[in-house]
Design a protein around this motif. Structure first.
Motif, PDB file in Angstrom:
ATOM      1  N   ARG A 109      39.458 -20.065 -19.353  1.00 46.90           N
ATOM      2  CA  ARG A 109      40.042 -21.269 -18.808  1.00 46.90           C
ATOM      3  C   ARG A 109      41.164 -21.786 -19.699  1.00 46.90           C
ATOM      4  NH1 ARG A 109      38.646 -25.522 -15.512  1.00 46.90           N
ATOM      5  NH2 ARG A 109      36.903 -25.016 -14.128  1.00 46.90           N
ATOM      6  N   GLN A 126      40.873 -18.700 -13.346  1.00 48.23           N
ATOM      7  CA  GLN A 126      40.044 -17.696 -14.030  1.00 48.23           C
ATOM      8  C   GLN A 126      39.995 -16.395 -13.233  1.00 48.23           C
ATOM      9  OE1 GLN A 126      36.472 -20.380 -15.212  1.00 48.23           O
ATOM     10  NE2 GLN A 126      36.792 -18.987 -16.919  1.00 48.23           N
ATOM     11  N   ASP A 147      40.812 -22.771 -11.085  1.00 45.12           N
ATOM     12  CA  ASP A 147      41.051 -22.897 -12.529  1.00 45.12           C
ATOM     13  C   ASP A 147      41.776 -21.691 -13.117  1.00 45.12           C
ATOM     14  OD1 ASP A 147      39.099 -21.011 -12.342  1.00 45.12           O
ATOM     15  OD2 ASP A 147      37.555 -22.154 -13.377  1.00 45.12           O
ATOM     16  N   ASP A 194      38.847 -19.504  -7.261  1.00 45.46           N
ATOM     17  CA  ASP A 194      38.650 -20.736  -8.023  1.00 45.46           C
ATOM     18  C   ASP A 194      39.980 -21.405  -8.334  1.00 45.46           C
ATOM     19  OD1 ASP A 194      35.966 -20.400  -7.998  1.00 45.46           O
ATOM     20  OD2 ASP A 194      35.722 -20.052 -10.158  1.00 45.46           O
TER      21      ASP A 194
HETATM   22 MG   LIG Z   1      35.830 -21.405 -13.679  1.00 47.07          MG
END
Ligand SMILES: [Mg+2]
Ligand SMILES: Nc1nc2c(ncn2[C@@H]2O[C@H](COP(=O)(O)OP(=O)(O)O)[C@@H](O)[C@H]2O)c(=O)[nH]1
Length: 366
Positions: A213, A101, A99, A97
Protein backbone atom coordinates in the motif's frame (compact mmCIF):
# COMPACT_ATOMS: atom_id res chain seq x y z
CA UNK A 1 -24.03 17.31 -33.71
CA UNK A 2 -21.96 15.00 -31.49
CA UNK A 3 -22.75 11.32 -31.17
CA UNK A 4 -22.95 9.76 -27.70
CA UNK A 5 -19.79 7.99 -26.50
CA UNK A 6 -19.48 4.27 -27.21
CA UNK A 7 -21.00 2.05 -24.51
CA UNK A 8 -18.41 0.44 -22.24
CA UNK A 9 -17.35 -3.15 -22.85
CA UNK A 10 -15.80 -3.43 -19.41
CA UNK A 11 -17.14 -2.04 -16.12
CA UNK A 12 -14.48 -1.81 -13.42
CA UNK A 13 -15.97 -1.80 -9.93
CA UNK A 14 -13.76 -0.19 -7.30
CA UNK A 15 -14.86 -0.62 -3.67
CA UNK A 16 -13.22 2.06 -1.57
CA UNK A 17 -13.24 3.31 1.96
CA UNK A 18 -10.89 6.11 3.05
CA UNK A 19 -8.93 5.92 -0.19
CA UNK A 20 -9.06 9.58 -1.21
CA UNK A 21 -5.35 9.76 -2.02
CA UNK A 22 -5.61 6.68 -4.23
CA UNK A 23 -8.55 7.68 -6.44
CA UNK A 24 -6.83 9.95 -8.98
CA UNK A 25 -3.68 7.79 -9.33
CA UNK A 26 -5.85 4.70 -9.84
CA UNK A 27 -7.90 6.37 -12.57
CA UNK A 28 -4.65 7.34 -14.31
CA UNK A 29 -3.39 3.77 -14.10
CA UNK A 30 -6.67 2.34 -15.42
CA UNK A 31 -6.53 4.80 -18.29
CA UNK A 32 -3.01 3.65 -19.18
CA UNK A 33 -3.72 -0.05 -18.74
CA UNK A 34 -7.02 -0.07 -20.63
CA UNK A 35 -6.00 1.99 -23.66
CA UNK A 36 -7.93 0.72 -26.68
CA UNK A 37 -10.73 -0.85 -24.60
CA UNK A 38 -14.10 0.85 -24.04
CA UNK A 39 -14.19 0.89 -20.25
CA UNK A 40 -15.87 2.65 -17.35
CA UNK A 41 -15.20 2.61 -13.60
CA UNK A 42 -17.64 2.77 -10.71
CA UNK A 43 -16.16 3.84 -7.37
CA UNK A 44 -18.36 2.55 -4.57
CA UNK A 45 -17.66 4.48 -1.39
CA UNK A 46 -19.38 3.99 1.94
CA UNK A 47 -19.42 7.67 2.79
CA UNK A 48 -15.76 7.67 3.89
CA UNK A 49 -14.92 10.43 6.35
CA UNK A 50 -11.80 11.33 4.34
CA UNK A 51 -13.84 12.53 1.35
CA UNK A 52 -13.15 9.67 -1.06
CA UNK A 53 -16.53 10.17 -2.71
CA UNK A 54 -15.82 13.85 -3.39
CA UNK A 55 -12.49 12.93 -4.99
CA UNK A 56 -14.18 10.36 -7.24
CA UNK A 57 -17.04 12.71 -8.12
CA UNK A 58 -14.63 15.50 -9.04
CA UNK A 59 -13.12 13.20 -11.68
CA UNK A 60 -16.57 11.93 -12.74
CA UNK A 61 -17.64 15.52 -13.36
CA UNK A 62 -15.15 15.82 -16.22
CA UNK A 63 -14.76 12.18 -17.32
CA UNK A 64 -17.95 10.36 -18.37
CA UNK A 65 -16.24 6.97 -17.91
CA UNK A 66 -16.05 7.51 -14.15
CA UNK A 67 -18.96 7.26 -11.74
CA UNK A 68 -19.24 7.47 -7.99
CA UNK A 69 -21.75 5.50 -5.95
CA UNK A 70 -21.87 6.97 -2.45
CA UNK A 71 -23.64 4.77 0.07
CA UNK A 72 -24.80 6.31 3.32
CA UNK A 73 -25.27 4.45 6.61
CA UNK A 74 -23.82 1.25 5.17
CA UNK A 75 -20.52 -0.58 5.37
CA UNK A 76 -19.30 -3.70 3.65
CA UNK A 77 -16.95 -4.70 0.90
CA UNK A 78 -19.16 -7.45 -0.56
CA UNK A 79 -22.31 -5.39 -0.77
CA UNK A 80 -20.31 -2.49 -2.24
CA UNK A 81 -19.04 -4.75 -5.02
CA UNK A 82 -22.48 -6.23 -5.68
CA UNK A 83 -24.19 -2.85 -5.91
CA UNK A 84 -21.42 -1.37 -8.02
CA UNK A 85 -21.59 -4.27 -10.47
CA UNK A 86 -25.39 -4.16 -10.65
CA UNK A 87 -25.32 -0.42 -11.30
CA UNK A 88 -23.40 -0.98 -14.54
CA UNK A 89 -24.23 -2.74 -17.79
CA UNK A 90 -21.06 -3.57 -19.74
CA UNK A 91 -20.62 -7.10 -21.06
CA UNK A 92 -17.73 -7.75 -18.65
CA UNK A 93 -17.41 -6.73 -14.99
CA UNK A 94 -14.10 -6.47 -13.14
CA UNK A 95 -13.49 -5.83 -9.45
CA UNK A 96 -10.29 -4.19 -8.25
CA UNK A 97 -9.35 -2.70 -4.89
CA UNK A 98 -9.18 1.07 -4.63
CA UNK A 99 -5.75 1.07 -2.98
CA UNK A 100 -3.65 0.12 -6.03
CA UNK A 101 -2.50 -3.14 -4.41
CA UNK A 102 -3.89 -5.05 -7.39
CA UNK A 103 -2.12 -5.00 -10.73
CA UNK A 104 -4.44 -3.24 -13.19
CA UNK A 105 -2.11 -4.09 -16.09
CA UNK A 106 -3.51 -7.66 -15.90
CA UNK A 107 -7.02 -6.49 -16.81
CA UNK A 108 -6.57 -6.65 -20.62
CA UNK A 109 -5.29 -10.24 -20.35
CA UNK A 110 -8.29 -11.19 -18.21
CA UNK A 111 -10.58 -9.64 -20.81
CA UNK A 112 -8.89 -11.35 -23.76
CA UNK A 113 -9.02 -14.78 -22.18
CA UNK A 114 -12.64 -14.41 -21.04
CA UNK A 115 -13.70 -13.10 -24.43
CA UNK A 116 -11.96 -16.08 -26.05
CA UNK A 117 -14.23 -18.32 -23.99
CA UNK A 118 -11.39 -19.91 -22.00
CA UNK A 119 -13.43 -19.67 -18.80
CA UNK A 120 -16.28 -17.94 -16.95
CA UNK A 121 -14.24 -15.99 -14.42
CA UNK A 122 -10.66 -14.70 -14.45
CA UNK A 123 -9.16 -14.49 -10.98
CA UNK A 124 -6.09 -12.46 -10.14
CA UNK A 125 -4.09 -14.72 -7.91
CA UNK A 126 -1.23 -13.90 -5.57
CA UNK A 127 -0.19 -17.50 -5.18
CA UNK A 128 0.04 -19.20 -8.53
CA UNK A 129 3.50 -19.42 -10.07
CA UNK A 130 4.60 -15.93 -10.99
CA UNK A 131 2.34 -14.30 -8.40
CA UNK A 132 3.56 -12.66 -5.24
CA UNK A 133 1.96 -12.13 -1.84
CA UNK A 134 4.71 -9.70 -0.80
CA UNK A 135 2.33 -6.80 -0.23
CA UNK A 136 0.38 -8.66 2.49
CA UNK A 137 1.44 -6.74 5.58
CA UNK A 138 2.98 -8.95 8.25
CA UNK A 139 3.57 -12.68 8.66
CA UNK A 140 0.40 -13.05 10.71
CA UNK A 141 -1.76 -11.78 7.83
CA UNK A 142 -0.03 -14.22 5.48
CA UNK A 143 -0.58 -17.22 7.75
CA UNK A 144 -4.19 -16.20 8.28
CA UNK A 145 -4.70 -15.87 4.58
CA UNK A 146 -3.18 -19.31 3.88
CA UNK A 147 -5.27 -20.93 6.60
CA UNK A 148 -8.41 -19.43 5.14
CA UNK A 149 -7.50 -20.60 1.65
CA UNK A 150 -6.87 -24.16 2.87
CA UNK A 151 -10.32 -24.23 4.50
CA UNK A 152 -12.06 -22.75 1.52
CA UNK A 153 -10.62 -25.40 -0.80
CA UNK A 154 -12.62 -28.01 1.09
CA UNK A 155 -15.84 -26.42 -0.10
CA UNK A 156 -14.93 -25.40 -3.64
CA UNK A 157 -15.97 -27.50 -6.65
CA UNK A 158 -12.51 -27.07 -8.22
CA UNK A 159 -9.25 -25.83 -6.70
CA UNK A 160 -8.62 -22.08 -6.83
CA UNK A 161 -5.25 -20.88 -5.55
CA UNK A 162 -6.52 -17.53 -4.23
CA UNK A 163 -10.25 -17.80 -3.47
CA UNK A 164 -10.02 -14.77 -1.16
CA UNK A 165 -8.86 -12.56 -4.02
CA UNK A 166 -10.59 -9.23 -4.44
CA UNK A 167 -9.32 -8.93 -8.01
CA UNK A 168 -11.30 -10.70 -10.74
CA UNK A 169 -13.36 -10.31 -13.89
CA UNK A 170 -16.40 -12.16 -15.22
CA UNK A 171 -19.16 -11.96 -17.75
CA UNK A 172 -22.04 -9.80 -16.60
CA UNK A 173 -24.64 -12.46 -17.41
CA UNK A 174 -23.03 -14.79 -14.86
CA UNK A 175 -22.83 -12.11 -12.21
CA UNK A 176 -26.47 -11.12 -12.71
CA UNK A 177 -27.57 -14.74 -12.50
CA UNK A 178 -25.70 -15.46 -9.24
CA UNK A 179 -26.36 -12.09 -7.56
CA UNK A 180 -29.74 -12.94 -5.96
CA UNK A 181 -28.15 -15.87 -4.11
CA UNK A 182 -25.17 -13.95 -2.68
CA UNK A 183 -24.94 -13.52 1.09
CA UNK A 184 -23.68 -9.98 0.50
CA UNK A 185 -22.28 -9.56 4.00
CA UNK A 186 -18.61 -9.59 4.90
CA UNK A 187 -15.52 -9.29 2.76
CA UNK A 188 -15.26 -12.39 0.65
CA UNK A 189 -17.28 -11.64 -2.43
CA UNK A 190 -15.31 -13.95 -4.72
CA UNK A 191 -15.80 -16.95 -2.44
CA UNK A 192 -19.47 -16.10 -2.21
CA UNK A 193 -19.70 -16.02 -6.03
CA UNK A 194 -17.84 -19.32 -6.45
CA UNK A 195 -19.99 -21.04 -3.83
CA UNK A 196 -23.25 -19.87 -5.34
CA UNK A 197 -22.59 -20.40 -9.04
CA UNK A 198 -24.70 -23.15 -10.57
CA UNK A 199 -23.20 -24.81 -12.56
CA UNK A 200 -19.74 -24.02 -11.10
CA UNK A 201 -17.77 -21.25 -12.83
CA UNK A 202 -14.84 -22.31 -14.94
CA UNK A 203 -11.84 -20.47 -13.51
CA UNK A 204 -8.92 -18.85 -15.32
CA UNK A 205 -6.09 -17.96 -12.95
CA UNK A 206 -4.06 -14.86 -13.70
CA UNK A 207 -0.99 -14.47 -11.48
CA UNK A 208 -0.03 -10.99 -10.36
CA UNK A 209 2.18 -9.25 -7.89
CA UNK A 210 0.31 -7.92 -4.88
CA UNK A 211 1.72 -4.44 -4.25
CA UNK A 212 2.37 -2.80 -0.91
CA UNK A 213 0.00 0.00 0.00
CA UNK A 214 1.28 3.49 -0.83
CA UNK A 215 -1.47 5.56 0.84
CA UNK A 216 -4.06 4.83 3.52
CA UNK A 217 -4.38 1.72 5.64
CA UNK A 218 -5.90 -1.76 5.50
CA UNK A 219 -9.43 -2.17 6.83
CA UNK A 220 -9.25 -5.93 7.08
CA UNK A 221 -7.82 -7.73 10.10
CA UNK A 222 -8.09 -10.93 12.13
CA UNK A 223 -11.85 -10.45 12.52
CA UNK A 224 -12.20 -11.17 8.85
CA UNK A 225 -11.34 -14.78 9.62
CA UNK A 226 -14.34 -14.98 11.95
CA UNK A 227 -16.60 -13.61 9.21
CA UNK A 228 -15.08 -16.10 6.84
CA UNK A 229 -15.86 -18.94 9.28
CA UNK A 230 -19.42 -17.61 9.30
CA UNK A 231 -19.59 -17.86 5.52
CA UNK A 232 -18.46 -21.50 5.64
CA UNK A 233 -21.01 -22.35 8.35
CA UNK A 234 -23.66 -20.65 6.25
CA UNK A 235 -22.57 -22.82 3.35
CA UNK A 236 -22.92 -25.98 5.45
CA UNK A 237 -26.36 -24.93 6.75
CA UNK A 238 -27.47 -23.88 3.23
CA UNK A 239 -28.43 -20.44 4.51
CA UNK A 240 -31.18 -21.81 6.79
CA UNK A 241 -30.01 -19.68 9.75
CA UNK A 242 -29.07 -15.98 9.36
CA UNK A 243 -25.30 -15.41 9.57
CA UNK A 244 -25.75 -12.74 12.19
CA UNK A 245 -27.59 -15.16 14.44
CA UNK A 246 -24.75 -17.68 14.06
CA UNK A 247 -22.20 -15.02 14.99
CA UNK A 248 -24.38 -13.88 17.87
CA UNK A 249 -24.67 -17.43 19.20
CA UNK A 250 -20.90 -17.97 18.87
CA UNK A 251 -20.30 -14.80 20.85
CA UNK A 252 -22.86 -16.03 23.39
CA UNK A 253 -20.83 -19.20 23.82
CA UNK A 254 -17.71 -17.15 24.55
CA UNK A 255 -19.85 -15.23 27.07
CA UNK A 256 -20.80 -18.48 28.80
CA UNK A 257 -17.11 -19.37 29.13
CA UNK A 258 -16.32 -15.87 30.45
CA UNK A 259 -19.19 -16.28 32.91
CA UNK A 260 -17.90 -19.63 34.21
CA UNK A 261 -14.32 -18.34 34.48
CA UNK A 262 -15.42 -15.22 36.36
CA UNK A 263 -17.64 -17.32 38.63
CA UNK A 264 -14.73 -19.66 39.44
CA UNK A 265 -12.46 -16.68 40.09
CA UNK A 266 -15.06 -15.05 42.37
CA UNK A 267 -15.51 -18.26 44.34
CA UNK A 268 -11.74 -18.67 44.62
CA UNK A 269 -11.57 -15.15 46.06
CA UNK A 270 -14.01 -16.23 48.73
CA UNK A 271 -17.25 -14.63 47.40
CA UNK A 272 -20.56 -16.38 48.11
CA UNK A 273 -22.23 -18.16 45.15
CA UNK A 274 -24.94 -15.54 44.49
CA UNK A 275 -22.72 -12.43 44.55
CA UNK A 276 -20.04 -14.24 42.54
CA UNK A 277 -22.63 -15.32 39.95
CA UNK A 278 -24.13 -11.81 39.78
CA UNK A 279 -20.73 -10.24 39.12
CA UNK A 280 -19.80 -12.98 36.64
CA UNK A 281 -23.08 -12.42 34.74
CA UNK A 282 -22.37 -8.69 34.38
CA UNK A 283 -18.81 -9.39 33.22
CA UNK A 284 -20.09 -11.91 30.67
CA UNK A 285 -22.68 -9.43 29.38
CA UNK A 286 -20.04 -6.72 28.94
CA UNK A 287 -17.78 -9.19 27.09
CA UNK A 288 -20.73 -10.22 24.91
CA UNK A 289 -21.60 -6.62 24.16
CA UNK A 290 -18.03 -5.77 23.22
CA UNK A 291 -17.65 -8.82 20.95
CA UNK A 292 -21.01 -8.28 19.30
CA UNK A 293 -20.16 -4.65 18.72
CA UNK A 294 -16.84 -5.44 17.04
CA UNK A 295 -17.84 -8.70 15.31
CA UNK A 296 -21.53 -9.48 14.87
CA UNK A 297 -22.48 -5.84 14.24
CA UNK A 298 -19.11 -4.74 12.88
CA UNK A 299 -20.83 -2.93 10.04
CA UNK A 300 -22.95 -0.92 12.47
CA UNK A 301 -20.37 -0.57 15.22
CA UNK A 302 -21.45 1.82 18.01
CA UNK A 303 -18.99 4.47 19.15
CA UNK A 304 -18.91 7.36 21.64
CA UNK A 305 -22.20 8.23 23.29
CA UNK A 306 -24.09 5.65 21.22
CA UNK A 307 -21.75 2.97 22.57
CA UNK A 308 -22.63 3.77 26.19
CA UNK A 309 -26.32 4.00 25.42
CA UNK A 310 -26.12 0.64 23.62
CA UNK A 311 -24.25 -0.97 26.50
CA UNK A 312 -26.84 0.28 29.01
CA UNK A 313 -29.72 -1.08 26.89
CA UNK A 314 -27.89 -4.36 26.36
CA UNK A 315 -27.22 -4.81 30.10
CA UNK A 316 -30.80 -3.88 31.00
CA UNK A 317 -32.58 -6.15 28.54
CA UNK A 318 -30.16 -9.06 28.56
CA UNK A 319 -30.24 -8.80 32.37
CA UNK A 320 -34.01 -9.28 32.18
CA UNK A 321 -33.27 -12.19 29.82
CA UNK A 322 -30.85 -13.71 32.32
CA UNK A 323 -33.44 -13.55 35.10
CA UNK A 324 -36.10 -15.07 32.81
CA UNK A 325 -33.62 -17.72 31.76
CA UNK A 326 -33.08 -18.72 35.39
CA UNK A 327 -36.84 -18.78 35.97
CA UNK A 328 -37.51 -20.97 32.90
CA UNK A 329 -34.69 -23.32 33.81
CA UNK A 330 -35.90 -23.61 37.38
CA UNK A 331 -39.54 -24.25 36.39
CA UNK A 332 -38.58 -26.89 33.83
CA UNK A 333 -36.21 -28.43 36.33
CA UNK A 334 -39.01 -28.72 38.87
CA UNK A 335 -41.32 -30.27 36.24
CA UNK A 336 -38.87 -32.59 34.48
CA UNK A 337 -36.03 -33.00 36.90
CA UNK A 338 -33.51 -32.87 34.05
CA UNK A 339 -30.69 -30.36 34.31
CA UNK A 340 -29.68 -30.67 30.65
CA UNK A 341 -33.18 -30.16 29.23
CA UNK A 342 -33.95 -27.24 31.52
CA UNK A 343 -30.54 -25.67 31.06
CA UNK A 344 -30.72 -25.97 27.27
CA UNK A 345 -34.29 -24.62 27.12
CA UNK A 346 -33.27 -21.66 29.28
CA UNK A 347 -30.24 -20.97 27.09
CA UNK A 348 -32.25 -21.14 23.84
CA UNK A 349 -34.89 -18.74 25.14
CA UNK A 350 -32.13 -16.41 26.39
CA UNK A 351 -30.20 -16.36 23.10
CA UNK A 352 -33.34 -15.75 21.01
CA UNK A 353 -34.47 -13.00 23.38
CA UNK A 354 -31.04 -11.35 23.46
CA UNK A 355 -30.78 -11.56 19.68
CA UNK A 356 -34.20 -9.97 19.21
CA UNK A 357 -33.32 -7.13 21.60
CA UNK A 358 -29.94 -6.59 20.02
CA UNK A 359 -31.27 -6.48 16.47
CA UNK A 360 -34.18 -4.16 17.25
CA UNK A 361 -33.00 -1.93 20.10
CA UNK A 362 -29.24 -1.94 20.46
CA UNK A 363 -27.80 -2.15 16.95
CA UNK A 364 -30.90 -1.19 15.04
CA UNK A 365 -30.23 -0.29 11.45
CA UNK A 366 -30.79 3.33 10.75
MG1 LIG B 1 -5.66 -3.46 0.23
N1 LIG C 1 -17.10 0.47 -0.14
C1 LIG C 1 -16.32 -0.16 0.78
N2 LIG C 1 -15.05 -0.47 0.49
C2 LIG C 1 -14.31 -1.10 1.42
C3 LIG C 1 -14.82 -1.46 2.69
N3 LIG C 1 -13.83 -2.09 3.39
C4 LIG C 1 -12.75 -2.10 2.59
N4 LIG C 1 -13.03 -1.50 1.40
C5 LIG C 1 -12.13 -1.33 0.25
O1 LIG C 1 -11.83 -2.64 -0.20
C6 LIG C 1 -10.50 -2.69 -0.67
C7 LIG C 1 -9.73 -3.77 0.10
O2 LIG C 1 -9.61 -3.40 1.45
P1 LIG C 1 -8.20 -3.34 2.18
O3 LIG C 1 -8.45 -2.71 3.49
O4 LIG C 1 -7.17 -2.73 1.29
O5 LIG C 1 -7.91 -4.88 2.36
P2 LIG C 1 -6.50 -5.61 2.23
O6 LIG C 1 -5.92 -5.25 0.92
O7 LIG C 1 -6.85 -7.06 2.36
O8 LIG C 1 -5.70 -5.08 3.40
C8 LIG C 1 -9.92 -1.31 -0.50
O9 LIG C 1 -10.06 -0.60 -1.71
C9 LIG C 1 -10.79 -0.71 0.57
O10 LIG C 1 -10.85 0.69 0.49
C10 LIG C 1 -16.18 -1.12 2.97
O11 LIG C 1 -16.73 -1.39 4.03
N5 LIG C 1 -16.88 -0.48 1.97
Amino acid sequence: MTSPPLPARLSVVVPCFNERANVAPLVARLEAALAGIAWEAVFVDDNSPDGTAAAARAIAARDPRIRCLRRIGRRGLSSAVIEGALSSSAEFVAVIDGDMQHDETRLPLMLTRLAAGEGDIAIGTRYAKGGDAGGLAGGFRQRLSRLGIAFAQLFLPSPVSDPMSGFFMMRREHFEEIAPRLAGSGFKILLDLLFNARPPLKVIEIPYEFRARAFGESKLDALVLAQFAGLLIDRVLHGAVPLRFIAFSGVGLVGVIANLAALAAGRALGLGFSPAQAIATVIAMVVNFQLNNSLTYRDQRLRGARLWRGLALFLLFCGIGAVADLGIARTLYEDHNSLTVSGAAGAIVAVVWNYAISATLVWRTR
